[in-house]
Design a protein around this motif. Sequence first.
Motif, mmCIF file in Angstrom:
data_model
loop_
_atom_site.group_PDB
_atom_site.id
_atom_site.type_symbol
_atom_site.label_atom_id
_atom_site.label_comp_id
_atom_site.label_asym_id
_atom_site.label_seq_id
_atom_site.Cartn_x
_atom_site.Cartn_y
_atom_site.Cartn_z
ATOM 1 N N HIS A 11 0.839 -1.199 0.000
ATOM 2 C CA HIS A 11 0.000 0.000 0.000
ATOM 3 C C HIS A 11 0.876 1.253 0.000
ATOM 4 O O HIS A 11 2.024 1.204 0.474
ATOM 5 C CB HIS A 11 -0.943 -0.014 1.211
ATOM 6 N N SER A 37 -5.842 -12.349 11.977
ATOM 7 C CA SER A 37 -6.343 -11.090 11.451
ATOM 8 C C SER A 37 -5.200 -10.254 10.880
ATOM 9 O O SER A 37 -4.128 -10.160 11.468
ATOM 10 C CB SER A 37 -7.027 -10.340 12.598
ATOM 11 N N GLY A 38 -5.440 -9.711 9.703
ATOM 12 C CA GLY A 38 -4.461 -8.814 9.105
ATOM 13 C C GLY A 38 -3.365 -9.508 8.311
ATOM 14 O O GLY A 38 -2.445 -8.864 7.813
ATOM 15 N N CYS A 39 -3.449 -10.831 8.154
ATOM 16 C CA CYS A 39 -2.363 -11.549 7.464
ATOM 17 C C CYS A 39 -2.488 -11.458 5.942
ATOM 18 O O CYS A 39 -1.610 -11.929 5.225
ATOM 19 C CB CYS A 39 -2.284 -13.008 7.913
ATOM 20 N N GLY A 40 -3.581 -10.864 5.466
ATOM 21 C CA GLY A 40 -3.667 -10.631 4.015
ATOM 22 C C GLY A 40 -4.688 -11.481 3.274
ATOM 23 O O GLY A 40 -4.732 -11.474 2.042
ATOM 24 N N LYS A 41 -5.551 -12.187 4.009
ATOM 25 C CA LYS A 41 -6.499 -13.112 3.371
ATOM 26 C C LYS A 41 -7.423 -12.409 2.380
ATOM 27 O O LYS A 41 -7.567 -12.830 1.231
ATOM 28 C CB LYS A 41 -7.348 -13.824 4.447
ATOM 29 N N THR A 42 -8.062 -11.334 2.865
ATOM 30 C CA THR A 42 -9.015 -10.625 2.008
ATOM 31 C C THR A 42 -8.304 -10.004 0.805
ATOM 32 O O THR A 42 -8.827 -10.033 -0.317
ATOM 33 C CB THR A 42 -9.738 -9.539 2.836
ATOM 34 N N THR A 43 -7.119 -9.484 1.046
ATOM 35 C CA THR A 43 -6.340 -8.895 -0.052
ATOM 36 C C THR A 43 -6.089 -9.941 -1.141
ATOM 37 O O THR A 43 -6.274 -9.675 -2.333
ATOM 38 C CB THR A 43 -4.993 -8.361 0.496
HETATM 39 N N1 LIG Z 1 -5.998 0.464 1.898
HETATM 40 C C1 LIG Z 1 -5.089 0.030 2.767
HETATM 41 N N2 LIG Z 1 -4.052 0.790 3.128
HETATM 42 C C2 LIG Z 1 -3.104 0.355 3.980
HETATM 43 N N3 LIG Z 1 -3.107 -0.877 4.534
HETATM 44 C C3 LIG Z 1 -4.115 -1.689 4.205
HETATM 45 C C4 LIG Z 1 -5.155 -1.294 3.314
HETATM 46 N N4 LIG Z 1 -6.025 -2.343 3.185
HETATM 47 C C5 LIG Z 1 -5.548 -3.324 3.960
HETATM 48 N N5 LIG Z 1 -4.403 -2.951 4.573
HETATM 49 C C6 LIG Z 1 -3.568 -3.752 5.481
HETATM 50 O O1 LIG Z 1 -3.160 -4.919 4.802
HETATM 51 C C7 LIG Z 1 -3.060 -6.012 5.695
HETATM 52 C C8 LIG Z 1 -3.874 -7.172 5.183
HETATM 53 O O2 LIG Z 1 -5.274 -6.866 5.236
HETATM 54 P P1 LIG Z 1 -6.396 -7.926 4.906
HETATM 55 O O3 LIG Z 1 -7.707 -7.254 5.027
HETATM 56 O O4 LIG Z 1 -6.065 -8.589 3.636
HETATM 57 O O5 LIG Z 1 -6.186 -8.966 6.103
HETATM 58 P P2 LIG Z 1 -7.109 -10.177 6.565
HETATM 59 O O6 LIG Z 1 -6.199 -11.322 6.794
HETATM 60 O O7 LIG Z 1 -8.219 -10.366 5.597
HETATM 61 O O8 LIG Z 1 -7.650 -9.628 7.951
HETATM 62 P P3 LIG Z 1 -9.021 -9.939 8.740
HETATM 63 O O9 LIG Z 1 -9.007 -11.379 9.087
HETATM 64 O O10 LIG Z 1 -8.887 -9.047 9.946
HETATM 65 O O11 LIG Z 1 -10.133 -9.533 7.821
HETATM 66 C C9 LIG Z 1 -3.528 -5.494 7.043
HETATM 67 O O12 LIG Z 1 -2.396 -5.151 7.801
HETATM 68 C C10 LIG Z 1 -4.318 -4.253 6.683
HETATM 69 O O13 LIG Z 1 -4.276 -3.315 7.722
#
Ligand SMILES: Nc1ncnc2c1ncn2[C@@H]1O[C@H](COP(=O)(O)OP(=O)(O)OP(=O)(O)O)[C@@H](O)[C@H]1O
Length: 350
Positions: A11, A37-43
């Motif tokens: 980002h 949480s936050g490990c990047g799954k949704t990304t």
């Molecule tokens: N637009 C953005 N700008 C900066 N950082 C971001 C942005 N979107 C996501 N992140 C960061 O990227 C990382 C991965 O986010 P992501 O949503 O993919 O995690 P996740 O594993 O799906 O989390 P969760 O289980 O909490 O939904 C996190 O640290 C999040 O804070």
Amino acid sequence: MIRFDGAAKHHPDGTVAVAGLDLDVPAGRITVLVGPSGCGKTTILRMVNRMVEPTSGRVLLDGTDVTRLPAAGLRRGIGYVIQQAGLFPHRRVIDNIATVPYLLGWDRRKARARAAELLELVGLAPETAKRYPFQLSGGQQQRVGVARALAADPPVLLMDEPFSAVDPVVRAGLQEELLRLQGELNKTVLFVTHDIEEAVRLGDQVVVLREHGEIAQLADPHTLLTAPADESVAAFLGRDRGLRGLGLRSAAGVAVRPLADTSQHGDWELLLDADGRPAGWRATDGAAHPAPAFHPGGDTLRTALDAAVLSPAGLAVAVGPDGRAVGTADRAAVLAALADDHRPVSTRGR
Ligand SMILES: Nc1ncnc2c1ncn2[C@@H]1O[C@H](COP(=O)(O)OP(=O)(O)OP(=O)(O)O)[C@@H](O)[C@H]1O
């Protein structure tokens, strides 16, 4: 098939959401991404339908870089289910389900007929069609969300924590339903959850992630539970991973003692109903207790063990597919099966 080829997302603020992922998501199977949480799954999930664009590397869908495909068309060809369903509140259920067919220009009648079919497929009553989302329970809304994602029969389904907003009982029902549907439809499913129990229940392959979308382990559920790659994966799987693994092994190996002429088993009498189904255990003082049962052909070792442990007589009742009692198994018999056979056996009918 979906292939992540060094796919990364950095980002602008410097956050590294995904450092660089190499992963194959095989066609017709369920791949689960699980991790804290936050490990990047949704990304990772959203890189597939271009809701997130990789800053380097590629995501290939059947060999084509998704960034070369028009985003709108790409998304219509990929079912997407999110937490709390994300239904349009002002549209009736039937029109929510028909969203993509309408966008694809199907005529209204054909789109609605398809939506009605899907309503049935996901186990909702026909009268649900006319309701608005707020008139449904959380579990029903999720079913509508799944139906909507399936409406145009896309080969790929992305599911982002689709069942995490409902209670555990409803959730188990939805998971069952997804496995049943998948048995019929064979979609390429990429499923995100933070719940390891859900991951091993649904996944043909499970990808355990750590920070920055780094793969800690990729394995089938049985291998994951019995041979975690390292201490951190073992810790993530939890202390009862051995027991949970029993939920993936068939009870077919349990030696069942056929029912004899007598209904007396030591101090306990097995009571059957008129159809021959187990109705209870009667103690010598006449008091009746529940008779937990398992179906060797369909249930798991975990269910068999649970039945044996919970039975006041120390005997799990074995039943046939029709629920009729066919025999009993004591705790030792279940434990023997457990020690005997370490092969995982799919109980999903696949
Ligand atoms: N637009 C953005 N700008 C900066 N950082 C971001 C942005 N979107 C996501 N992140 C960061 O990227 C990382 C991965 O986010 P992501 O949503 O993919 O995690 P996740 O594993 O799906 O989390 P969760 O289980 O909490 O939904 C996190 O640290 C999040 O804070």
